[in-house]
Design an enzyme around this catalytic site. Structure first.
Site, PDB file in Angstrom:
ATOM      1  N   ILE A 478       0.716  -1.122   0.006  1.00 36.46           N
ATOM      2  CA  ILE A 478       0.026   0.004  -0.087  1.00 36.46           C
ATOM      3  C   ILE A 478       0.782   1.466  -0.014  1.00 36.46           C
ATOM      4  O   ILE A 478       0.178   2.387  -0.020  1.00 36.46           O
ATOM      5  CB  ILE A 478      -0.831   0.241   1.353  1.00 36.46           C
ATOM      6  CG1 ILE A 478      -0.141  -0.059   2.517  1.00 36.46           C
ATOM      7  CG2 ILE A 478      -1.942  -1.104   1.046  1.00 36.46           C
ATOM      8  CD1 ILE A 478      -1.204   0.036   3.588  1.00 36.46           C
ATOM      9  N   GLY A 479       2.123   1.133   0.136  1.00 35.20           N
ATOM     10  CA  GLY A 479       3.152   2.229   0.021  1.00 35.20           C
ATOM     11  C   GLY A 479       4.501   1.873  -0.164  1.00 35.20           C
ATOM     12  O   GLY A 479       4.809   0.835   0.144  1.00 35.20           O
ATOM     13  N   SER A 480       5.557   2.706  -0.475  1.00 30.81           N
ATOM     14  CA  SER A 480       6.712   2.584  -0.369  1.00 30.81           C
ATOM     15  C   SER A 480       7.741   3.819  -0.116  1.00 30.81           C
ATOM     16  O   SER A 480       7.208   4.930  -0.216  1.00 30.81           O
ATOM     17  CB  SER A 480       7.106   2.204  -1.741  1.00 30.81           C
ATOM     18  OG  SER A 480       7.011   3.011  -2.748  1.00 30.81           O
ATOM     19  N   GLY A 481       8.827   3.669   0.123  1.00 34.23           N
ATOM     20  CA  GLY A 481       9.595   4.841   0.467  1.00 34.23           C
ATOM     21  C   GLY A 481      11.001   4.469   0.709  1.00 34.23           C
ATOM     22  O   GLY A 481      11.496   3.169   0.308  1.00 34.23           O
ATOM     23  N   GLY A 484      11.820   1.476   2.646  1.00 39.62           N
ATOM     24  CA  GLY A 484      11.428  -0.113   2.241  1.00 39.62           C
ATOM     25  C   GLY A 484       9.835   0.081   1.587  1.00 39.62           C
ATOM     26  O   GLY A 484       9.585   0.893   1.147  1.00 39.62           O
ATOM     27  N   VAL A 486       5.518  -0.526   2.551  1.00 36.86           N
ATOM     28  CA  VAL A 486       4.415  -0.725   3.572  1.00 36.86           C
ATOM     29  C   VAL A 486       3.287  -1.464   2.898  1.00 36.86           C
ATOM     30  O   VAL A 486       2.783  -1.217   1.773  1.00 36.86           O
ATOM     31  CB  VAL A 486       3.867   0.884   3.900  1.00 36.86           C
ATOM     32  CG1 VAL A 486       2.770   0.805   4.831  1.00 36.86           C
ATOM     33  CG2 VAL A 486       4.856   1.739   4.276  1.00 36.86           C
ATOM     34  N   ASP A 597       8.395  15.975  10.054  1.00 37.87           N
ATOM     35  CA  ASP A 597       8.244  15.407   8.655  1.00 37.87           C
ATOM     36  C   ASP A 597       6.691  15.451   8.751  1.00 37.87           C
ATOM     37  O   ASP A 597       6.150  14.530   8.083  1.00 37.87           O
ATOM     38  CB  ASP A 597       8.691  14.087   8.642  1.00 37.87           C
ATOM     39  CG  ASP A 597       8.755  13.724   6.995  1.00 37.87           C
ATOM     40  OD1 ASP A 597       8.392  14.616   6.264  1.00 37.87           O
ATOM     41  OD2 ASP A 597       8.775  12.375   6.749  1.00 37.87           O
TER      42      ASP A 597
END
Length: 840
Positions: A478-481, A484, A486, A597
């Site tokens: 459902i996500g990334s960064g 790594g 999510v 952030d």
């Protein structure tokens, strides 16, 4: 690195005094061994009687044969009689029966030594009456008078001197009893020794007189006793040891302000600008140890003469203060003095900035750069061959010492007054951040620190938060960064979000460090306005993961810019207030947290439209901000406060207020802040040109006033979240009143509430989710409660139904080419009810 490279961390005198302290500690340990024997159960009857002070038993058992016996450690009956305190009438009997009164134990002490250490005045007198020799030398050449002076017993000292003790006897470090009394701070003993004629200016092994020792220890009253002396026996305030240290050097280095002020009295004639063999003045030594109060006293009372004196390591006091580096106020004070130049180069060319870089003082490097320090000045490393001498900048010094964070700072630094600071917004990569290649030494330190952080986390994290990777079922991503990915998944019977970290950390910012920090923060949080922590996998670095509650509505960023949902004003205010509550909670914890952030990516919405603050990878405990090197430009540049972007690492929680203001503007306008610029360019616009996002006429004036306060360039002028929340609540109540007025207009419209709408523009079929009331349950003119991910309200329905009227006019405009409704009131509405309890 020139002569500076050979600068010793401490003087020979300091190392010598450490050795002295250690030697006297050993002396005490050996005497305690004699006074506390371990094999007492194996002693004879008379030996046990002497240990316990049983006079009757001793008298019964004493004879000429047993009085000369010794234990395995060389203790005679007279030694054993020192173990218990109090009157011992049998001492005379033992001596007359043949016991040797001055016999030494295996540890090197006579009964008189032990009696003096024990502080047994009666036993000392008894032994002296039986002609015990007070001049007998024991272990480390100490006499009974040395021991009494060490122990601080004035009565015993007085009695020993009267019985012939040598007042000037020296032990193995050439210390007299007066040296020892001064070193250990026994004022009454010092006075007694001086009254009996002890020479105040006798020097020890390295030329140190008693006054040196009192100044090292800061014994003010003893210092005055020595300086005043008696008749012609007075301390020389300018006496020098073998390294040419005066007493003032020692008191300045040790930070004893009252002693310094006393020595600087004009009538004493202290030479305040004298140098030792290293070329250090007292001012140098005060700066090397960060003593701001001492520095102020020296400059005020003796003038600025020492400010420009260089020692043999090419360092003036400013260099010295930067070598210490932990007292930034001291550096600021020195820079404020007339004649002190921040870019002064020593004989080898190195500057104060070189010193700060060499020793890894990140915050100080930041200050020096902001104050105009020139990072391009070079120092010369002497190789004995002028043709091979190397010129080195402060960046080279930082790299060679492994201070990678400082290397990054130097590479990236631009002061606000630099012309290029406003024009050169971006670099390859798009975010304007420079990432240095870690030096080998810096990488080794990083790995060691990571291992320590993980071990500390394992020990401190409550057991109920420890998860095994096998407990987690991973579903879709459902996500990334950069850290790594999510995932959505299941853990312990709950739907959760799993933030899976990579264990490697090859960039300037360590993934392991971020992981440990985020877990340590999340496990302390408990608020309905902050993401709820479920646990973490911390045992295997290859399986590092953070598990939190799953928030169904997704991020505010996704809602606004991916799904392009339009949210009505009341719902926007609900989100704004929720985030403010979450941030207020973080800022007012017992150990406050600065998020660092805050942006629309990290604001999550649940199915009821309420907001939660998430993602604490960049967060810090406020108390640790001045202890650790603060990260260079943490967080997303587009939402970054000016003081953070402009290299000032001494920012406060007010930086979160600025980021929050941009989130509110984004929420109200539906646009990214400075969407036409790259992130670094957007941050530079706000930091260096004081530009702010444009405020549309559709944004209510009351909100505009709050925004302008929150994004003030001066952090001190920004309100706190505790002040912001009531302001937003007032605005929400005002808008609610307006909404009720508008609902009267809606009641006149005949709409088919039950008919689902086929949205031909986006192909989505919108209907009721079951979470909201059916149309038949609504009062005339009442808006239905909506679902963030599924619902369009009556405003959009009306816009659709009326878009075909003649002349193309309508009281409700249709959506534009970007999918937005241009009316200032948007079309997604959420419940105004309070936040519901989290469901397990």
């Amino acid at each position: 690195m020139g002569a500076y490279k050979s600068r010793p961390t401490s003087s020979c005198a300091e190392e010598w005094h450490k050795k002295i302290s250690e030697s006297y500690a050993v002396l005490e340990t050996r005497m305690k061994e004699d006074l506390d024997p371990k094999d007492i159960e194996q002693y004879t009857g008379i030996q046990k009687a002497c240990c316990s002070g049983d006079t009757d038993r001793v008298l019964e058992l004493a004879d000429e044969r047993c009085v000369v016996t010794k234990t395995e450690t060389g203790l005679t009956l007279l030694h054993l009689s020192c173990i218990s305190t109090g009157s011992k009438p049998f001492v005379k009997l033992l001596v007359h029966a043949g016991a040797r009164v001055s016999s030494l134990s295996r540890n090197g002490f006579s009964p008189l030594h032990l009696a003096c250490f024990q502080g047994d005045v009666d036993l000392v007198k008894d032994l002296l009456l039986e002609e015990a020799d007070p001049t007998v030398i024991g272990y480390s050449s100490v006499t009974a008078l040395h021991i009494a002076s060490l122990n601080g017993n004035e009565e015993i000292v007085e009695h020993l001197i009267k019985c012939g003790a040598n007042i000037h006897a020296r032990d193995t470090v050439k210390f007299t009893p007066l040296h020892i009394a001064c070193y250990f701070g026994h004022e009454k003993v010092v006075k007694c020794l001086i009254n009996h004629g002890a020479d105040i200016n006798l020097s020890g092994e390295v030329g140190d007189v008693p006054l040196h020792l009192t100044c090292v220890k800061g014994h003010q009253s003893i210092t005055e006793l020595l300086v005043k002396g008696r008749r012609n026996n007075k301390a020389d305030v300018n006496a020098q040891d073998n390294e040419q240290h005066m007493p003032l050097h020692f008191s300045c280095r040790a930070g004893h302000l009252t002693t310094v002020d006393y020595l600087l009295q004009p009538n004493l004639g202290t030479k305040a600008h004298e140098v030792n063999i290293y070329g250090d003045t007292p001012l140098h030594l005060a700066c090397y140890t960060g003593r701001l109060d001492i520095v102020k006293s020296l400059i005020t009372k003796t003038g600025p003469t020492s400010l420009l004196v260089e020692n043999i390591f090419s360092e003036a006091p400013l260099h010295s203060a930067c070598t210490y580096g932990k007292n930034i106020e001291l550096v600021k004070y020195l820079l404020s003095q007339e004649g002190v130049n921040i870019n002064t180069q020593g004989r080898d060319g190195h500057t104060a900035l070189h010193s700060a870089c060499y020793h890894g003082h990140y915050h100080l490097v930041q200050l020096l750069l902001d104050q105009g320090a020139d990072m391009n000045l070079v120092a010369t490393e002497q190789n004995g061959d002028s043709e091979k001498d190397q010129e080195q900048t402060c960046l080279v010094w930082a790299y060679q010492r492994g201070h990678d964070a400082i290397v990054t700072l130097l590479k990236h630094h631009k002061r606000p007054q630099d012309e290029s600071a406003c024009g050169d917004y971006s670099q390859p990569g798009g975010d304007g951040s420079y990432v240095s290649v870690p030096s080998p030494l810096g990488r080794l330190r990083c790995i060691t620190k990571e291992k320590i952080n993980v071990l500390q986390l394992r020990a401190s994290l409550p057991k109920n938060f420890h998860l095994d990777i096998n407990e987690i079922e991973f579903l879709e991503t459902i996500g990334s960064g950069s850290f790594g990915n999510v995932y959505k998944g299941y853990c312990r019977g709950k739907i959760v979000a799993i933030k899976r970290y990579r264990s490697s950390a090859f960039s300037a910012k360590s993934d392991v460090d971020m992981f440990c920090r985020e877990v340590s923060i999340l496990c302390r949080l408990d608020s309905p306005y902050v993401i709820r922590f479920v646990g973490a996998c911390i045992e295997d670095p290859s399986h590092f993961a953070i598990v939190t509650q799953y928030v169904a509505g997704g991020s505010l960023f996704s809602l606004l810019h991916v799904q392009k949902r339009n949210i009505d004003l009341q719902s926007k205010m609900t989100i704004a207030v929720d985030v403010a509550h979450g941030m207020d909670y973080l800022h007012n914890l017992p150990h406050p947290i600065i998020h660092r952030d805050l942006n629309s990516h990290n604001i999550l919405l649940d199915e009821f439209g309420h907001a939660e603050v998430a993602d604490f990878g960049e967060s810090r405990f406020v108390k640790s901000m001045h202890e650790d090197n603060m990260t260079k430009q943490p967080g997303n540049l587009r939402w970054m406060a000016p003081e953070v972007f402009s290299q000032n690492t001494q920012y406060s929680i007010k930086a979160d207020i600025f980021s929050y203001a941009l989130c509110i503007w984004e929420l109200l306008s539906g646009e990214l802040p400075f969407a036409h610029l790259k992130p670094a360019a957007a941050a530079a616009e706000m930091a260096y040109r004081s530009t702010r996002p444009p405020i549309a006429i559709t944004i209510p004036k009351s909100i505009v006033n709050i925004l302008q306060m929150m994004w003030s360039p001066n952090p001190e002028e920004r309100p706190t979240f505790a002040q912001i929340i009531p302001m937003l609540d007032d605005c929400r109540q005002e808008f609610l009143a307006v909404s009720k007025t508008l609902s009267g207009v809606l009641s006149m419209l005949d709409a088919d509430w039950a008919t689902p709408i086929d949205d031909s523009e986006d192909g989505l079929e919108m209907g009721y989710s079951g979470l909201e009331p059916s149309p038949s349950d609504l009062e005339p003119g009442e808006l239905p409660a909506g679902n963030v991910t599924a619902l369009r309200t009556q405003w959009e329905m009306c816009a659709k139904s009326l878009s075909g009227e003649k002349n193309g006019s309508s009281v409700f405009p249709a959506t534009d080419k970007n999918g937005y409704v241009s009316d200032p009131l948007s079309t997604l509405r959420v419940n105004d009810s309070p936040i519901l309890p989290q469901q397990d």
